[in-house]
Design a protein around this motif. Structure first.
Motif, short mmCIF file in Angstrom:
data_model
loop_
_atom_site.label_atom_id
_atom_site.label_comp_id
_atom_site.label_asym_id
_atom_site.label_seq_id
_atom_site.Cartn_x
_atom_site.Cartn_y
_atom_site.Cartn_z
N THR A 8 21.89 -15.35 -8.17
CA THR A 8 21.51 -14.54 -6.81
C THR A 8 21.99 -14.87 -5.46
O THR A 8 23.14 -14.68 -4.56
N GLN A 9 21.38 -16.39 -5.51
CA GLN A 9 21.64 -17.49 -4.02
C GLN A 9 22.93 -17.75 -4.70
O GLN A 9 23.86 -17.83 -3.06
N GLU A 10 23.35 -18.04 -5.14
CA GLU A 10 24.97 -18.79 -5.00
C GLU A 10 26.25 -17.63 -5.37
O GLU A 10 26.76 -17.73 -4.68
N LEU A 11 25.45 -17.07 -6.03
CA LEU A 11 26.47 -15.76 -5.66
C LEU A 11 26.86 -14.71 -3.99
O LEU A 11 27.50 -14.52 -3.78
N ALA A 12 25.59 -14.87 -3.19
CA ALA A 12 25.27 -14.78 -2.23
C ALA A 12 26.06 -15.76 -1.22
O ALA A 12 27.27 -15.06 -0.76
N LYS A 13 26.38 -17.32 -1.43
CA LYS A 13 26.79 -17.62 -0.93
C LYS A 13 28.55 -18.29 -1.63
O LYS A 13 29.44 -17.77 -0.44
N LEU A 14 28.60 -17.85 -2.79
CA LEU A 14 30.06 -17.86 -3.36
C LEU A 14 30.67 -16.37 -2.62
O LEU A 14 32.42 -16.63 -1.63
N GLN A 15 29.61 -15.09 -2.13
CA GLN A 15 30.54 -14.57 -1.48
C GLN A 15 30.80 -14.21 -0.37
O GLN A 15 32.14 -13.83 0.16
N GLN A 16 30.15 -15.23 0.45
CA GLN A 16 29.69 -15.67 1.53
C GLN A 16 31.41 -16.85 2.13
O GLN A 16 32.25 -16.14 3.47
N ARG A 17 31.55 -17.23 1.64
CA ARG A 17 33.01 -17.76 1.39
C ARG A 17 34.44 -17.65 0.89
O ARG A 17 34.85 -17.45 1.66
#
Length: 69
Positions: A8-17
């Motif tokens: 979930t954290q990785e997905l959030a980071k990718l979404q921000q990118r």
């Protein structure tokens, strides 16, 4: 459970990118006006004159020297 949190954290980071990159693309597209296309044309001509031109001149010079023998 911690794996789900990590994902979930990785997905959030990718979404921000992705959002950041989308903003940059929109900004770049908004800059493309008539002057942008004129600049691209001038840049292409300069590349042709200063890079392609001398290479072609060297090739024709070598071919001329070889055929002159």
């Amino acid at each position: 459970m911690s794996e789900q949190i990590d994902v979930t954290q990785e997905l959030a980071k990718l979404q921000q990118r992705v959002e950041h990159l989308e903003e940059r693309v929109e900004k770049a597209e908004s800059r493309q006006g008539p002057l942008w296309f004129l600049w691209e044309a001038i840049r292409s001509i300069l590349i042709g004159l200063f890079i392609v031109g001398p290479v072609v001149a060297i090739i024709f010079g070598v071919l001329g020297a070889i055929s002159g023998k």
